[in-house]
Design a protein around this motif. Structure first.
Motif, PDB file in Angstrom:
ATOM      1  N   ARG A 191      -3.585  17.882 -48.916  1.00  0.00           N
ATOM      2  CA  ARG A 191      -3.390  18.453 -47.574  1.00  0.00           C
ATOM      3  C   ARG A 191      -2.510  19.701 -47.624  1.00  0.00           C
ATOM      4  NH1 ARG A 191      -4.063  16.426 -42.189  1.00  0.00           N
ATOM      5  NH2 ARG A 191      -4.065  18.341 -40.979  1.00  0.00           N
ATOM      6  N   GLU A 192      -1.539  19.703 -48.522  1.00  0.00           N
ATOM      7  CA  GLU A 192      -0.677  20.883 -48.652  1.00  0.00           C
ATOM      8  C   GLU A 192      -1.448  22.067 -49.225  1.00  0.00           C
ATOM      9  OE1 GLU A 192       3.675  18.695 -49.184  1.00  0.00           O
ATOM     10  OE2 GLU A 192       2.557  19.325 -50.962  1.00  0.00           O
ATOM     11  N   LYS A 193      -2.469  21.779 -50.023  1.00  0.00           N
ATOM     12  CA  LYS A 193      -3.309  22.842 -50.564  1.00  0.00           C
ATOM     13  C   LYS A 193      -4.316  23.326 -49.532  1.00  0.00           C
ATOM     14  CE  LYS A 193      -3.294  21.497 -55.463  1.00  0.00           C
ATOM     15  NZ  LYS A 193      -4.152  21.021 -56.579  1.00  0.00           N
ATOM     16  N   ASN A 194      -4.811  22.378 -48.732  1.00  0.00           N
ATOM     17  CA  ASN A 194      -5.869  22.693 -47.777  1.00  0.00           C
ATOM     18  C   ASN A 194      -5.633  21.920 -46.488  1.00  0.00           C
ATOM     19  OD1 ASN A 194      -8.219  23.147 -46.342  1.00  0.00           O
ATOM     20  ND2 ASN A 194      -9.523  21.936 -47.714  1.00  0.00           N
ATOM     21  N   LYS A 195      -5.230  22.622 -45.426  1.00  0.00           N
ATOM     22  CA  LYS A 195      -4.905  21.968 -44.154  1.00  0.00           C
ATOM     23  C   LYS A 195      -6.109  21.249 -43.553  1.00  0.00           C
ATOM     24  CE  LYS A 195      -0.610  23.256 -43.966  1.00  0.00           C
ATOM     25  NZ  LYS A 195       0.473  22.244 -44.130  1.00  0.00           N
ATOM     26  N   GLY A 196      -7.302  21.646 -43.970  1.00  0.00           N
ATOM     27  CA  GLY A 196      -8.501  21.014 -43.434  1.00  0.00           C
ATOM     28  C   GLY A 196      -8.945  19.795 -44.220  1.00  0.00           C
ATOM     29  N   HIS A 197      -8.184  19.423 -45.235  1.00  0.00           N
ATOM     30  CA  HIS A 197      -8.551  18.275 -46.061  1.00  0.00           C
ATOM     31  C   HIS A 197      -8.572  16.994 -45.224  1.00  0.00           C
ATOM     32  CE1 HIS A 197      -8.856  15.777 -49.642  1.00  0.00           C
ATOM     33  NE2 HIS A 197      -7.897  15.028 -49.151  1.00  0.00           N
ATOM     34  N   GLN A 198      -9.630  16.226 -45.368  1.00  0.00           N
ATOM     35  CA  GLN A 198      -9.798  15.005 -44.595  1.00  0.00           C
ATOM     36  C   GLN A 198      -9.431  13.773 -45.428  1.00  0.00           C
ATOM     37  OE1 GLN A 198     -10.773  14.945 -41.231  1.00  0.00           O
ATOM     38  NE2 GLN A 198     -10.420  17.145 -41.481  1.00  0.00           N
ATOM     39  N   PHE A 199      -8.756  12.838 -44.770  1.00  0.00           N
ATOM     40  CA  PHE A 199      -8.415  11.584 -45.443  1.00  0.00           C
ATOM     41  C   PHE A 199      -9.584  10.615 -45.316  1.00  0.00           C
ATOM     42  CE2 PHE A 199      -6.762   7.200 -45.097  1.00  0.00           C
ATOM     43  CZ  PHE A 199      -6.251   7.075 -46.368  1.00  0.00           C
ATOM     44  N   ASN A 200     -10.253  10.362 -46.416  1.00  0.00           N
ATOM     45  CA  ASN A 200     -11.358   9.392 -46.406  1.00  0.00           C
ATOM     46  C   ASN A 200     -11.287   8.456 -47.595  1.00  0.00           C
ATOM     47  OD1 ASN A 200     -12.081  11.055 -48.480  1.00  0.00           O
ATOM     48  ND2 ASN A 200     -14.093  11.625 -47.666  1.00  0.00           N
ATOM     49  N   TYR A 201     -10.147   8.444 -48.266  1.00  0.00           N
ATOM     50  CA  TYR A 201     -10.004   7.663 -49.494  1.00  0.00           C
ATOM     51  C   TYR A 201     -10.276   6.185 -49.277  1.00  0.00           C
ATOM     52  CZ  TYR A 201      -7.181  11.876 -50.327  1.00  0.00           C
ATOM     53  OH  TYR A 201      -6.732  13.158 -50.395  1.00  0.00           O
ATOM     54  N   TRP A 202      -9.835   5.663 -48.133  1.00  0.00           N
ATOM     55  CA  TRP A 202      -9.986   4.220 -47.966  1.00  0.00           C
ATOM     56  C   TRP A 202     -11.425   3.822 -47.654  1.00  0.00           C
ATOM     57  CZ3 TRP A 202      -6.087   3.354 -43.392  1.00  0.00           C
ATOM     58  CH2 TRP A 202      -6.505   4.055 -42.259  1.00  0.00           C
ATOM     59  N   HIS A 203     -12.292   4.798 -47.390  1.00  0.00           N
ATOM     60  CA  HIS A 203     -13.720   4.501 -47.242  1.00  0.00           C
ATOM     61  C   HIS A 203     -14.422   4.492 -48.598  1.00  0.00           C
ATOM     62  CE1 HIS A 203     -13.703   4.524 -42.896  1.00  0.00           C
ATOM     63  NE2 HIS A 203     -13.055   5.675 -42.904  1.00  0.00           N
ATOM     64  N   THR A 204     -13.823   5.142 -49.592  1.00  0.00           N
ATOM     65  CA  THR A 204     -14.418   5.185 -50.926  1.00  0.00           C
ATOM     66  C   THR A 204     -13.735   4.208 -51.888  1.00  0.00           C
ATOM     67  OG1 THR A 204     -12.967   7.052 -51.514  1.00  0.00           O
ATOM     68  CG2 THR A 204     -15.145   7.584 -50.657  1.00  0.00           C
ATOM     69  N   GLU A 205     -12.511   3.829 -51.571  1.00  0.00           N
ATOM     70  CA  GLU A 205     -11.766   2.863 -52.397  1.00  0.00           C
ATOM     71  C   GLU A 205     -12.348   1.470 -52.167  1.00  0.00           C
ATOM     72  OE1 GLU A 205      -8.684   2.368 -55.225  1.00  0.00           O
ATOM     73  OE2 GLU A 205      -9.091   4.231 -54.135  1.00  0.00           O
ATOM     74  N   LYS A 206     -12.750   0.810 -53.220  1.00  0.00           N
ATOM     75  CA  LYS A 206     -13.420  -0.481 -53.103  1.00  0.00           C
ATOM     76  C   LYS A 206     -12.452  -1.663 -53.225  1.00  0.00           C
ATOM     77  CE  LYS A 206     -17.731   0.816 -52.633  1.00  0.00           C
ATOM     78  NZ  LYS A 206     -18.533   0.441 -51.425  1.00  0.00           N
ATOM     79  N   VAL A 207     -12.728  -2.693 -52.427  1.00  0.00           N
ATOM     80  CA  VAL A 207     -12.058  -3.990 -52.547  1.00  0.00           C
ATOM     81  C   VAL A 207     -13.183  -5.006 -52.685  1.00  0.00           C
ATOM     82  CG1 VAL A 207     -10.560  -5.699 -51.466  1.00  0.00           C
ATOM     83  CG2 VAL A 207     -10.118  -3.253 -51.118  1.00  0.00           C
ATOM     84  N   GLY A 208     -13.507  -5.355 -53.917  1.00  0.00           N
ATOM     85  CA  GLY A 208     -14.674  -6.204 -54.152  1.00  0.00           C
ATOM     86  C   GLY A 208     -15.929  -5.473 -53.723  1.00  0.00           C
TER      87      GLY A 208
END
Length: 206
Positions: free
Chosen positions: A29-46
Protein backbone atom coordinates in the motif's frame (compact mmCIF):
# COMPACT_ATOMS: atom_id res chain seq x y z
CA UNK A 1 -25.02 -2.10 20.36
CA UNK A 2 -25.22 -5.35 22.28
CA UNK A 3 -22.42 -6.55 24.54
CA UNK A 4 -20.31 -9.25 22.88
CA UNK A 5 -17.50 -11.44 24.15
CA UNK A 6 -14.69 -11.94 21.66
CA UNK A 7 -12.74 -15.20 22.14
CA UNK A 8 -9.09 -15.56 21.27
CA UNK A 9 -8.18 -15.68 17.59
CA UNK A 10 -9.03 -19.00 15.91
CA UNK A 11 -6.14 -21.41 15.47
CA UNK A 12 -5.92 -20.88 11.72
CA UNK A 13 -5.43 -17.12 12.20
CA UNK A 14 -2.08 -17.32 13.92
CA UNK A 15 -0.29 -14.28 15.26
CA UNK A 16 2.42 -14.93 12.69
CA UNK A 17 -0.12 -14.88 9.85
CA UNK A 18 -1.77 -11.70 11.16
CA UNK A 19 1.61 -9.95 11.23
CA UNK A 20 2.71 -11.35 7.87
CA UNK A 21 -0.44 -10.22 6.04
CA UNK A 22 -0.35 -6.85 7.76
CA UNK A 23 3.26 -6.23 6.79
CA UNK A 24 2.61 -7.36 3.21
CA UNK A 25 -0.36 -5.02 2.86
CA UNK A 26 1.51 -2.11 4.44
CA UNK A 27 4.49 -2.56 2.13
CA UNK A 28 2.34 -2.81 -1.00
CA UNK A 29 0.00 0.00 0.00
CA UNK A 30 2.89 2.36 0.69
CA UNK A 31 4.20 1.64 -2.80
CA UNK A 32 0.80 1.92 -4.45
CA UNK A 33 -2.12 3.74 -2.81
CA UNK A 34 -4.50 1.88 -5.10
CA UNK A 35 -3.36 -1.54 -3.91
CA UNK A 36 -6.32 -3.68 -2.88
CA UNK A 37 -6.37 -6.03 0.09
CA UNK A 38 -7.55 -9.41 -1.18
CA UNK A 39 -5.09 -11.73 0.52
CA UNK A 40 -7.67 -13.42 2.68
CA UNK A 41 -9.64 -14.43 -0.42
CA UNK A 42 -6.57 -16.20 -1.83
CA UNK A 43 -5.18 -17.54 1.46
CA UNK A 44 -6.51 -21.06 1.93
CA UNK A 45 -7.77 -22.74 5.10
CA UNK A 46 -8.30 -26.33 4.03
CA UNK A 47 -10.82 -26.26 1.20
CA UNK A 48 -12.07 -22.85 2.29
CA UNK A 49 -10.60 -19.36 2.28
CA UNK A 50 -9.28 -17.29 5.16
CA UNK A 51 -12.06 -14.75 4.61
CA UNK A 52 -14.85 -17.33 4.82
CA UNK A 53 -13.41 -18.93 7.94
CA UNK A 54 -12.89 -15.61 9.73
CA UNK A 55 -16.42 -14.59 8.77
CA UNK A 56 -17.79 -17.87 10.13
CA UNK A 57 -16.04 -17.30 13.47
CA UNK A 58 -17.43 -13.76 13.70
CA UNK A 59 -20.90 -15.09 12.92
CA UNK A 60 -20.57 -17.50 15.86
CA UNK A 61 -19.77 -14.64 18.24
CA UNK A 62 -22.90 -12.63 17.43
CA UNK A 63 -25.25 -15.37 16.18
CA UNK A 64 -25.06 -13.75 12.72
CA UNK A 65 -26.12 -10.33 14.00
CA UNK A 66 -24.32 -7.13 13.08
CA UNK A 67 -21.71 -6.43 15.76
CA UNK A 68 -22.67 -2.75 15.79
CA UNK A 69 -26.44 -2.28 15.45
CA UNK A 70 -27.34 -5.95 16.12
CA UNK A 71 -29.38 -6.05 12.92
CA UNK A 72 -30.79 -9.42 11.80
CA UNK A 73 -31.49 -11.34 9.60
CA UNK A 74 -28.60 -10.57 7.23
CA UNK A 75 -29.42 -9.27 3.76
CA UNK A 76 -27.49 -9.82 0.55
CA UNK A 77 -24.95 -7.08 1.28
CA UNK A 78 -24.66 -7.87 4.98
CA UNK A 79 -22.39 -10.20 6.93
CA UNK A 80 -19.35 -8.39 5.60
CA UNK A 81 -16.19 -7.88 7.61
CA UNK A 82 -15.48 -4.35 8.79
CA UNK A 83 -12.06 -3.12 9.81
CA UNK A 84 -12.80 -1.11 12.95
CA UNK A 85 -9.56 0.80 12.42
CA UNK A 86 -9.89 1.37 8.67
CA UNK A 87 -7.46 -0.37 6.37
CA UNK A 88 -7.47 2.75 4.18
CA UNK A 89 -5.58 4.77 6.78
CA UNK A 90 -1.76 4.43 6.75
CA UNK A 91 -1.48 4.18 10.53
CA UNK A 92 -3.66 1.05 10.45
CA UNK A 93 -2.24 -0.75 7.41
CA UNK A 94 -0.57 -3.37 9.59
CA UNK A 95 -3.89 -4.19 11.33
CA UNK A 96 -5.57 -5.31 8.13
CA UNK A 97 -5.85 -8.90 9.35
CA UNK A 98 -5.61 -8.37 13.09
CA UNK A 99 -8.28 -10.47 14.83
CA UNK A 100 -9.20 -7.70 17.28
CA UNK A 101 -9.80 -5.29 14.39
CA UNK A 102 -12.33 -7.42 12.49
CA UNK A 103 -16.08 -6.99 13.02
CA UNK A 104 -19.14 -8.50 11.35
CA UNK A 105 -21.15 -5.58 10.00
CA UNK A 106 -24.38 -5.02 8.13
CA UNK A 107 -24.61 -2.86 5.02
CA UNK A 108 -26.09 0.06 6.96
CA UNK A 109 -23.30 0.20 9.53
CA UNK A 110 -20.59 -0.34 6.92
CA UNK A 111 -21.88 2.55 4.85
CA UNK A 112 -22.52 4.86 7.81
CA UNK A 113 -19.10 4.30 9.35
CA UNK A 114 -17.18 4.23 6.10
CA UNK A 115 -13.51 4.95 6.72
CA UNK A 116 -14.13 7.04 9.82
CA UNK A 117 -12.23 6.29 12.99
CA UNK A 118 -12.15 8.03 16.33
CA UNK A 119 -10.87 6.79 19.69
CA UNK A 120 -14.24 7.71 21.18
CA UNK A 121 -16.20 5.16 19.15
CA UNK A 122 -17.41 2.30 21.32
CA UNK A 123 -16.75 -1.35 20.56
CA UNK A 124 -19.30 -3.99 21.62
CA UNK A 125 -16.49 -6.28 22.77
CA UNK A 126 -14.70 -3.75 24.98
CA UNK A 127 -14.04 -5.31 28.38
CA UNK A 128 -15.96 -2.65 30.28
CA UNK A 129 -18.70 -2.09 27.73
CA UNK A 130 -22.31 -2.48 28.82
CA UNK A 131 -25.27 -0.99 26.99
CA UNK A 132 -26.69 0.64 30.14
CA UNK A 133 -23.40 2.31 30.98
CA UNK A 134 -23.47 4.42 27.84
CA UNK A 135 -26.97 4.33 26.38
CA UNK A 136 -30.64 4.39 27.17
CA UNK A 137 -33.36 2.96 25.01
CA UNK A 138 -36.35 5.20 24.27
CA UNK A 139 -39.08 2.67 23.55
CA UNK A 140 -41.60 5.39 22.69
CA UNK A 141 -39.54 6.40 19.67
CA UNK A 142 -37.40 3.26 19.29
CA UNK A 143 -34.28 5.37 19.57
CA UNK A 144 -30.90 4.71 21.12
CA UNK A 145 -30.05 7.75 23.22
CA UNK A 146 -27.21 8.88 25.46
CA UNK A 147 -27.35 7.89 29.11
CA UNK A 148 -27.35 11.33 30.72
CA UNK A 149 -26.57 9.75 34.07
CA UNK A 150 -23.18 8.60 32.82
CA UNK A 151 -19.93 10.53 33.29
CA UNK A 152 -18.97 13.15 30.70
CA UNK A 153 -16.56 10.92 28.77
CA UNK A 154 -19.08 8.07 28.58
CA UNK A 155 -21.73 10.47 27.28
CA UNK A 156 -19.33 11.80 24.68
CA UNK A 157 -18.44 8.28 23.54
CA UNK A 158 -22.11 7.29 23.32
CA UNK A 159 -22.96 10.41 21.33
CA UNK A 160 -20.12 9.83 18.90
CA UNK A 161 -21.03 6.16 18.45
CA UNK A 162 -24.68 6.97 17.73
CA UNK A 163 -23.55 9.55 15.19
CA UNK A 164 -20.96 7.39 13.40
CA UNK A 165 -23.24 4.39 12.96
CA UNK A 166 -26.38 6.48 12.39
CA UNK A 167 -28.17 4.34 14.97
CA UNK A 168 -31.34 6.40 14.81
CA UNK A 169 -31.87 6.18 11.07
CA UNK A 170 -35.60 5.91 10.40
CA UNK A 171 -35.19 2.41 8.97
CA UNK A 172 -33.49 1.10 12.10
CA UNK A 173 -36.12 2.67 14.34
CA UNK A 174 -38.92 1.02 12.41
CA UNK A 175 -37.20 -2.35 12.51
CA UNK A 176 -36.62 -2.12 16.27
CA UNK A 177 -40.29 -1.36 16.73
CA UNK A 178 -41.23 -4.34 14.57
CA UNK A 179 -39.02 -6.78 16.48
CA UNK A 180 -40.22 -5.45 19.84
CA UNK A 181 -43.79 -6.10 18.72
CA UNK A 182 -42.92 -9.64 17.64
CA UNK A 183 -41.21 -10.29 20.97
CA UNK A 184 -44.07 -8.85 23.02
CA UNK A 185 -46.50 -11.18 21.24
CA UNK A 186 -44.32 -14.24 21.80
CA UNK A 187 -41.73 -13.73 24.58
CA UNK A 188 -40.83 -17.43 24.39
CA UNK A 189 -39.36 -16.96 20.94
CA UNK A 190 -35.62 -17.55 20.58
CA UNK A 191 -34.19 -14.07 21.00
CA UNK A 192 -31.39 -14.89 18.55
CA UNK A 193 -34.00 -15.15 15.81
CA UNK A 194 -34.79 -11.48 16.27
CA UNK A 195 -32.92 -8.30 15.47
CA UNK A 196 -31.83 -5.55 17.85
CA UNK A 197 -31.84 -7.83 20.87
CA UNK A 198 -30.66 -5.10 23.24
CA UNK A 199 -34.05 -3.37 22.97
CA UNK A 200 -36.35 -6.32 23.54
CA UNK A 201 -36.47 -6.31 27.32
CA UNK A 202 -37.00 -2.56 27.62
CA UNK A 203 -40.43 -1.11 28.17
CA UNK A 204 -39.45 2.45 29.05
CA UNK A 205 -35.99 3.59 30.02
CA UNK A 206 -36.17 7.37 30.03
Amino acid sequence: MRKLIRPNAPNFLTEKLQIELGERYKKNREKNKGHQFNYWHTEKVGESTLYKEIRNKLIEISDDHCFYCDGYPPLSDDDTIDHFKPKSKPEFYDLVCSWENLYLACGHCQKAKGSEYNDLILRPDEINYEFDKFFKYDSDNDEVIVNLGADDLSQLRAEKTIEVFDFNHVGLKKLRGFFRKVYSQDPQININDLGYRFCLNFQQTI
